[in-house]
Every structure is written in C-alpha cells, then in structure tokens.
Write a protein that holds these residues in place. Structure first.
Motif, PDB file in Angstrom:
ATOM      1  N   ARG A  75      12.881  11.262  -5.637  1.00 40.39           N
ATOM      2  CA  ARG A  75      13.156  10.926  -4.409  1.00 40.39           C
ATOM      3  C   ARG A  75      11.425  11.698  -4.390  1.00 40.39           C
ATOM      4  O   ARG A  75      10.697  11.228  -2.999  1.00 40.39           O
ATOM      5  N   LYS A  76      10.442  12.706  -4.864  1.00 37.35           N
ATOM      6  CA  LYS A  76       9.358  12.785  -4.567  1.00 37.35           C
ATOM      7  C   LYS A  76       8.226  11.432  -4.991  1.00 37.35           C
ATOM      8  O   LYS A  76       7.011  11.864  -3.932  1.00 37.35           O
ATOM      9  N   GLY A  77       8.257  10.982  -5.998  1.00 38.80           N
ATOM     10  CA  GLY A  77       7.803  10.211  -5.997  1.00 38.80           C
ATOM     11  C   GLY A  77       8.076   9.187  -5.034  1.00 38.80           C
ATOM     12  O   GLY A  77       6.875   8.134  -4.477  1.00 38.80           O
ATOM     13  N   LEU A  78       9.055   8.630  -4.623  1.00 35.16           N
ATOM     14  CA  LEU A  78       9.049   7.282  -4.035  1.00 35.16           C
ATOM     15  C   LEU A  78       8.462   7.804  -2.284  1.00 35.16           C
ATOM     16  O   LEU A  78       8.122   7.107  -1.355  1.00 35.16           O
ATOM     17  N   VAL A  79       8.438   8.939  -2.154  1.00 44.72           N
ATOM     18  CA  VAL A  79       8.291   9.984  -0.498  1.00 44.72           C
ATOM     19  C   VAL A  79       7.149   9.297  -1.007  1.00 44.72           C
ATOM     20  O   VAL A  79       5.273   8.454   0.010  1.00 44.72           O
ATOM     21  N   ASN A  80       6.177   9.527  -2.340  1.00 46.22           N
ATOM     22  CA  ASN A  80       4.905   9.749  -2.434  1.00 46.22           C
ATOM     23  C   ASN A  80       4.037   8.159  -2.578  1.00 46.22           C
ATOM     24  O   ASN A  80       2.916   7.666  -2.284  1.00 46.22           O
ATOM     25  N   VAL A  81       4.901   6.652  -2.883  1.00 44.15           N
ATOM     26  CA  VAL A  81       5.308   5.550  -2.938  1.00 44.15           C
ATOM     27  C   VAL A  81       4.689   5.423  -1.194  1.00 44.15           C
ATOM     28  O   VAL A  81       4.597   4.287  -1.095  1.00 44.15           O
ATOM     29  N   TRP A  82       5.419   5.792  -0.738  1.00 44.24           N
ATOM     30  CA  TRP A  82       5.792   5.599   0.859  1.00 44.24           C
ATOM     31  C   TRP A  82       4.332   5.329   1.529  1.00 44.24           C
ATOM     32  O   TRP A  82       4.311   4.584   2.504  1.00 44.24           O
ATOM     33  N   ARG A  83       4.524   6.618   1.283  1.00 42.87           N
ATOM     34  CA  ARG A  83       2.641   7.356   1.981  1.00 42.87           C
ATOM     35  C   ARG A  83       1.481   6.797   1.555  1.00 42.87           C
ATOM     36  O   ARG A  83       0.227   6.016   2.414  1.00 42.87           O
ATOM     37  N   LEU A  84       1.951   5.746   0.470  1.00 44.67           N
ATOM     38  CA  LEU A  84       0.431   5.555  -0.205  1.00 44.67           C
ATOM     39  C   LEU A  84       0.322   3.587   0.074  1.00 44.67           C
ATOM     40  O   LEU A  84      -0.309   3.280   0.658  1.00 44.67           O
ATOM     41  N   THR A  85       1.248   3.316   0.707  1.00 50.96           N
ATOM     42  CA  THR A  85       1.519   1.743   0.647  1.00 50.96           C
ATOM     43  C   THR A  85       1.393   1.750   2.368  1.00 50.96           C
ATOM     44  O   THR A  85       0.310   0.793   2.775  1.00 50.96           O
ATOM     45  N   SER A  86       1.811   3.245   3.136  1.00 50.41           N
ATOM     46  CA  SER A  86       1.062   2.699   4.506  1.00 50.41           C
ATOM     47  C   SER A  86      -0.231   3.016   4.310  1.00 50.41           C
ATOM     48  O   SER A  86      -0.994   2.639   5.799  1.00 50.41           O
ATOM     49  N   GLU A  87      -0.736   3.800   3.741  1.00 43.59           N
ATOM     50  CA  GLU A  87      -2.154   4.092   3.706  1.00 43.59           C
ATOM     51  C   GLU A  87      -2.752   2.786   3.623  1.00 43.59           C
ATOM     52  O   GLU A  87      -4.045   2.498   4.018  1.00 43.59           O
ATOM     53  N   ALA A  88      -2.674   2.337   3.020  1.00 48.96           N
ATOM     54  CA  ALA A  88      -2.938   0.539   2.286  1.00 48.96           C
ATOM     55  C   ALA A  88      -3.027  -0.397   3.409  1.00 48.96           C
ATOM     56  O   ALA A  88      -3.926  -0.621   3.345  1.00 48.96           O
ATOM     57  N   GLN A  89      -1.390  -0.067   4.096  1.00 47.40           N
ATOM     58  CA  GLN A  89      -1.561  -1.153   5.055  1.00 47.40           C
ATOM     59  C   GLN A  89      -2.624  -0.646   6.348  1.00 47.40           C
ATOM     60  O   GLN A  89      -3.437  -1.747   6.868  1.00 47.40           O
ATOM     61  N   ASN A  90      -2.804   0.170   6.517  1.00 50.61           N
ATOM     62  CA  ASN A  90      -3.863   0.978   7.371  1.00 50.61           C
ATOM     63  C   ASN A  90      -4.960   0.408   7.049  1.00 50.61           C
ATOM     64  O   ASN A  90      -5.466   0.110   7.870  1.00 50.61           O
ATOM     65  N   GLU A  91      -5.647   0.431   5.770  1.00 52.36           N
ATOM     66  CA  GLU A  91      -7.131   0.173   5.703  1.00 52.36           C
ATOM     67  C   GLU A  91      -7.551  -1.374   5.498  1.00 52.36           C
ATOM     68  O   GLU A  91      -7.907  -1.916   5.636  1.00 52.36           O
ATOM     69  N   ILE A  92      -5.889  -1.791   5.077  1.00 50.57           N
ATOM     70  CA  ILE A  92      -5.456  -3.249   5.096  1.00 50.57           C
ATOM     71  C   ILE A  92      -6.327  -4.087   6.517  1.00 50.57           C
ATOM     72  O   ILE A  92      -7.080  -4.842   7.150  1.00 50.57           O
ATOM     73  N   ASN A  93      -5.406  -3.259   7.249  1.00 56.65           N
ATOM     74  CA  ASN A  93      -5.594  -3.592   9.059  1.00 56.65           C
ATOM     75  C   ASN A  93      -7.512  -3.005   9.389  1.00 56.65           C
ATOM     76  O   ASN A  93      -7.488  -4.080  10.661  1.00 56.65           O
ATOM     77  N   GLN A  94      -7.535  -2.146   8.665  1.00 53.69           N
ATOM     78  CA  GLN A  94      -9.461  -1.892   9.235  1.00 53.69           C
ATOM     79  C   GLN A  94     -10.188  -3.066   8.958  1.00 53.69           C
ATOM     80  O   GLN A  94     -11.602  -3.411   9.472  1.00 53.69           O
ATOM     81  N   LEU A  95     -10.320  -3.769   7.711  1.00 55.00           N
ATOM     82  CA  LEU A  95     -10.635  -4.720   7.158  1.00 55.00           C
ATOM     83  C   LEU A  95     -10.538  -6.288   8.407  1.00 55.00           C
ATOM     84  O   LEU A  95      -9.642  -6.447   9.184  1.00 55.00           O
ATOM     85  N   PRO A  96     -11.302  -6.899   8.404  1.00 59.62           N
ATOM     86  CA  PRO A  96     -12.038  -7.911   8.919  1.00 59.62           C
ATOM     87  C   PRO A  96     -11.073  -9.186   8.600  1.00 59.62           C
ATOM     88  O   PRO A  96     -11.787 -10.245   7.878  1.00 59.62           O
ATOM     89  N   LEU A  97      -9.950  -9.123   8.302  1.00 59.73           N
ATOM     90  CA  LEU A  97      -9.160 -10.633   7.842  1.00 59.73           C
ATOM     91  C   LEU A  97      -8.380 -10.817   8.739  1.00 59.73           C
ATOM     92  O   LEU A  97      -7.101 -11.371   7.674  1.00 59.73           O
ATOM     93  N   THR A  98      -8.473 -10.763   9.712  1.00 63.09           N
ATOM     94  CA  THR A  98      -7.558 -11.536  10.979  1.00 63.09           C
ATOM     95  C   THR A  98      -7.546 -12.926  10.480  1.00 63.09           C
ATOM     96  O   THR A  98      -6.314 -13.394  10.881  1.00 63.09           O
ATOM     97  N   LEU A  99      -9.038 -13.551  10.135  1.00 66.47           N
ATOM     98  CA  LEU A  99      -9.110 -14.890   9.984  1.00 66.47           C
ATOM     99  C   LEU A  99      -8.599 -15.511   8.526  1.00 66.47           C
ATOM    100  O   LEU A  99      -8.620 -16.713   8.466  1.00 66.47           O
ATOM    101  N   LEU A 100      -8.421 -14.760   7.648  1.00 63.55           N
ATOM    102  CA  LEU A 100      -7.985 -14.578   6.090  1.00 63.55           C
ATOM    103  C   LEU A 100      -6.733 -14.565   5.830  1.00 63.55           C
ATOM    104  O   LEU A 100      -6.516 -13.707   6.360  1.00 63.55           O
ATOM    105  N   PRO A 101      -5.862 -15.449   5.107  1.00 65.85           N
ATOM    106  CA  PRO A 101      -4.652 -15.635   4.863  1.00 65.85           C
ATOM    107  C   PRO A 101      -4.591 -14.022   3.638  1.00 65.85           C
ATOM    108  O   PRO A 101      -4.979 -14.431   2.749  1.00 65.85           O
ATOM    109  N   PHE A 102      -3.779 -13.358   4.044  1.00 61.81           N
ATOM    110  CA  PHE A 102      -3.304 -11.887   3.262  1.00 61.81           C
ATOM    111  C   PHE A 102      -2.346 -12.013   3.510  1.00 61.81           C
ATOM    112  O   PHE A 102      -1.619 -10.464   3.619  1.00 61.81           O
ATOM    113  N   ASN A 103      -1.213 -12.173   3.821  1.00 64.41           N
ATOM    114  CA  ASN A 103      -0.294 -11.683   4.748  1.00 64.41           C
ATOM    115  C   ASN A 103       0.305 -11.828   3.833  1.00 64.41           C
ATOM    116  O   ASN A 103       1.714 -10.986   4.002  1.00 64.41           O
TER     117      ASN A 103
END
Length: 446
Positions: A75-103
């Motif tokens: 449970r602890k590991g999966l909660v950390n995985v969820w937190r890290l993927t959420s942070e990674a998704q947030n950082e992707i959204n801060q990069l100028p990749l809207t015109l670059l296929p990264f979907n």
C-alpha cells in the motif's frame, strides 16, 4: 531665426533620442527577464520530470522487492507511485509540448497513476495484490526503467550542449524543424517507444476508465430513421416546430447514433435530440431564450418528474438540485425495490419561466442498465450494524439503500447516510455487505 530655432529644437530632439534609447533598453531588459524566467521554469520542470521518473522506477522496484504478503508495504509503495506519477504529469504540463506528440507517454503515466490509486485504496488485507497485478507491476518496472534511461540521455545532452527550451518552444510555435533539435527528437523517441510497449493488463477498474462507450453494448433491434424522427416529434410536444430533420452520426457501427433537430416555429432557438440506433434517447437540448423566473423549485421538480413518467421511465427520485440562470437542474435516479440506483442517473433541466424541459442527459441511464442488474439488492448488514461505521459526531437525517460506483469502478450496494457535520451536509456511503466506507460526498446547502 534658424539659429534660434535650432538652438531650441536640438536639445529637445536630443532628449527625445536619449529617452527612446533608454525606453528601448528597458523594454529589452524586461523582455530578456521574462524569457529568462520562462527558460528557468522549463529547465526546472524538465529536470524534475527526469528525477521523478527515476524515483518512480525505484519505487516500483521497492514495491516488488518486499514479500508478496506485505500488504502494508505494498500500500505504501503504491501510494508513492501514485504521488510520483501525479508529479511527473504536472511537470509534463509545464513544458512546451502542446504541439509535440507526447500523448502516449502522458496516457501511460495516467494509467499507472489510476492503477496505483485504485489498488492502494482497497482493503489489501482482504484483497491483496493478485498474480496478474504483480505481473503488471513488473512490466511497469521494466518500462519505467527504459523511459528514465531515455530521459537521462536527453538531460545529459541538454547540460553538455547548454540547450535552451525557449528554442524548442519557438521551433514548435513556428512549425520550423531545426536540423538538430535534441530535445524534440529525444521526447519523440520516448513517446514512440512507449507506443510500442506490449498491451498491459490494467485490470477491470482501470480499463473501465478508458473504455469508450459503444452502441454495441446496448441490446435491441435497430429502429428505422423515420420512426426516430416521429419519436423526436413526440418528445418536442407541445412546442410547434418547423424544419424537422434527422441525420446519422458516426462512421462505424460502434458509434452509430442519430440526431433529430427542429427549429421553434416562432424562430426562438432549436431543439435537438440524440438517439441510439435502438431508439433510446441519449440527450435533449432546447436553446430557446429563458425569461424571468416564475416557478418555484418544487414546481419545477414536478414538471421534470412528469416528463420522465410521460416518456416511459421507471419510478425516479430527484437526489440533487442546482439553480442557475433561471434554470433548475435535477439529477434523478431509479428506485428499484426501495434501492436508489445512482449509476443510472438522468439529468433534467427545467426552465423556471414556464416549466419547459430545456435539457435531458440520459447516457448514464442507458449504458448502466445492463451493469446494475448484476448487483444484489439484499444487504448482509443491518442499518444499525452499518451505522457503527459512521462518525458519531455526524447528525444523521436519513438512511436509505443505494447502489453506487466505488473508487474501484465497481457497482456496490451501500447504506446511504445523509446528515450534517459542523453545519455542512454530507452523504456517507457504507458498503452494505462489508461495512467499509465506499464514498463521502459533500452536499451544498441551498
């Protein structure tokens, strides 16, 4: 005369020239400051993304390394995985990749996040990780290792060659392909590799989030377009309409629907109705102008109930209300054997000037019909037993049985306890078989 004029104008022109130079210099400095801040933000987001992807890989490895029966560590590991993927998704959204296929990579991280969350929130002492879920974790561990490795390679080149993200943004915005854009090529490589990963068994709870509704899920023979047109006219009554038409939507049998539309005879707006090919109404929309409020909320609810009853829907009760721009919106659910069937909800909007139905959304009702039939409506716990799992400080106003969809995307029978805590309204849903709190919902006071 000219000498006097030049003596006057020369210092003025000189001051203007100096002023324009100073102004231009300040503008240039401000522009450079803005560009520098943007570049620093992009660099920070990119390096944080690389770091968190590496941490995600390590966290998946640690979750796999513990004993198969270590539910607490899982449970602890999966909660950390969820937190890290959420942070990674947030950082992707801060990069100028809207015109670059990264979907593909974004979708992959989204699925990891949902898989980790939905697995972690369940009672793992009663439902530990299955062999299929352990296999999925091993696959995610291997895939995240490759993604992390590729991002580190891009990071090394960015640092060594002092590459700028502003150049990437400029190239993408102007649709110019530079001869050697290491950052763009690196992200394309990552996305292409993710797209090539073998299909992963995410389990039913995650797959249901991404599964697309298809008319193939619905039972019944197709209805002729002319019959759908006549059914649409019945729903539009008593409004006089003109220019009635019907069109087919979707190019495949999976998404084949029909839209009946008509104009109000007096020229004030249109009415459009979407049907499945089996003749079930999916949505209804009337765009006429709504005048000043004349009806109360209770009167509007009666109008909405009468509409549903008139058009063949089963016994339904309103469970949510919202008033906006002289329109009252109601959420109705069927009541079967005194059980409220929340997955089969229907939204109905009523104009408060004269009680006309201005909108209906019935897609949830249609697609949940087959699913809720498999849920037992006989609780194993009594009301008093389930009540023990509710906060004693909550003032309970009512109790009823309800079928809801929980965080694992499963339909479950619950006791719904409605009441207040610290003057705020809440609905607590307690599993009628296990006593587990499945969901908590705040209720906005009217």
């Amino acid at each position: 005369m000219y000498k006097r004029l030049s003596a006057v104008m020369f210092p003025i022109v000189t001051l203007l020239c100096i002023g324009s130079i100073v102004w231009g210099y300040q503008e240039h400095q401000e522009k450079n400051s803005i560009l520098l801040k943007a570049e620093n933000q992009y660099q920070r987001a990119f390096h944080d993304l690389t770091y968190h992807m590496d941490k995600l890989h390590n966290e998946l490895g640690q979750t796999l390394a513990v004993h198969s029966l270590s539910q607490g560590m899982h449970r602890k590991g999966l909660v950390n995985v969820w937190r890290l993927t959420s942070e990674a998704q947030n950082e992707i959204n801060q990069l100028p990749l809207t015109l670059l296929p990264f979907n593909q990579t974004e979708d992959f991280l989204s699925r990891i996040s949902n898989f980790a969350y939905k697995t972690a929130v369940r009672d793992m002492t009663k439902e530990p990780l299955s062999p299929d879920e352990m296999k999925t974790l091993k696959t995610l561990y291997a895939n995240s290792k490759q993604i992390s490795k590729d991002l580190f390679q891009v990071q090394d080149k960015v640092i060594q060659n002092r590459l700028r993200w502003m150049d990437v943004e400029s190239a993408l915005a102007t649709e110019k392909e530079s001869a050697d854009n290491t950052i763009v090529d690196g992200f394309k490589t990552v996305d292409n590799k993710v797209n090539g990963y073998p299909e992963i068994n995410w389990g039913p709870s995650v797959s249901s989030i991404y599964s697309k509704r298809s008319v193939k899920m619905l039972q019944g023979p197709p209805v002729a377009p002319e019959q759908l047109k006549q059914k649409g006219l019945q729903l539009m009554k008593p409004h006089p309409v003109k220019d009635v038409s019907i069109k087919k939507n979707g190019n495949s049998a999976d998404h084949e629907t029909f839209t009946v539309s008509a104009n109000h005879a007096k020229g004030d707006g249109t009415i459009t109705i979407d049907f499945t090919k089996q003749g079930m109404m999916m949505s209804y929309l009337d765009t006429r102008t709504i005048k000043s409020k004349q009806l109360s909320g209770d009167e509007a609810e009666k109008k909405a109930s009468a509409f549903l009853s008139k058009h063949g829907y089963p016994l339904m009760k309103a469970v949510r209300y919202q008033d906006h721009n002289n329109v009252e919106s109601f959420t109705f659910v069927p009541v079967k054997e005194q059980v409220y069937m929340y997955p089969q909800q229907i939204q109905v909007r009523v104009a408060l000037d004269n009680g006309d139905i201005t909108g209906v959304q019935a897609s949830d009702y249609i697609y949940a019909m087959a699913v809720v039939k498999s849920v037992s409506l006989k609780p194993k716990l009594t009301v008093q037993q389930a009540k023990q799992h509710v906060n004693s400080d909550m003032k309970i106003a009512y109790t009823r049985l309800a079928v809801i969809k929980n965080d694992a995307s499963k339909e479950v029978l619950c006791y719904e306890f409605g009441g207040t805590f610290d003057k705020q309204g809440y609905r607590i849903y307690v599993n009628a078989d296990t006593g587990m709190e499945e969901s908590v919902e705040s209720v906005r006071s009217s």
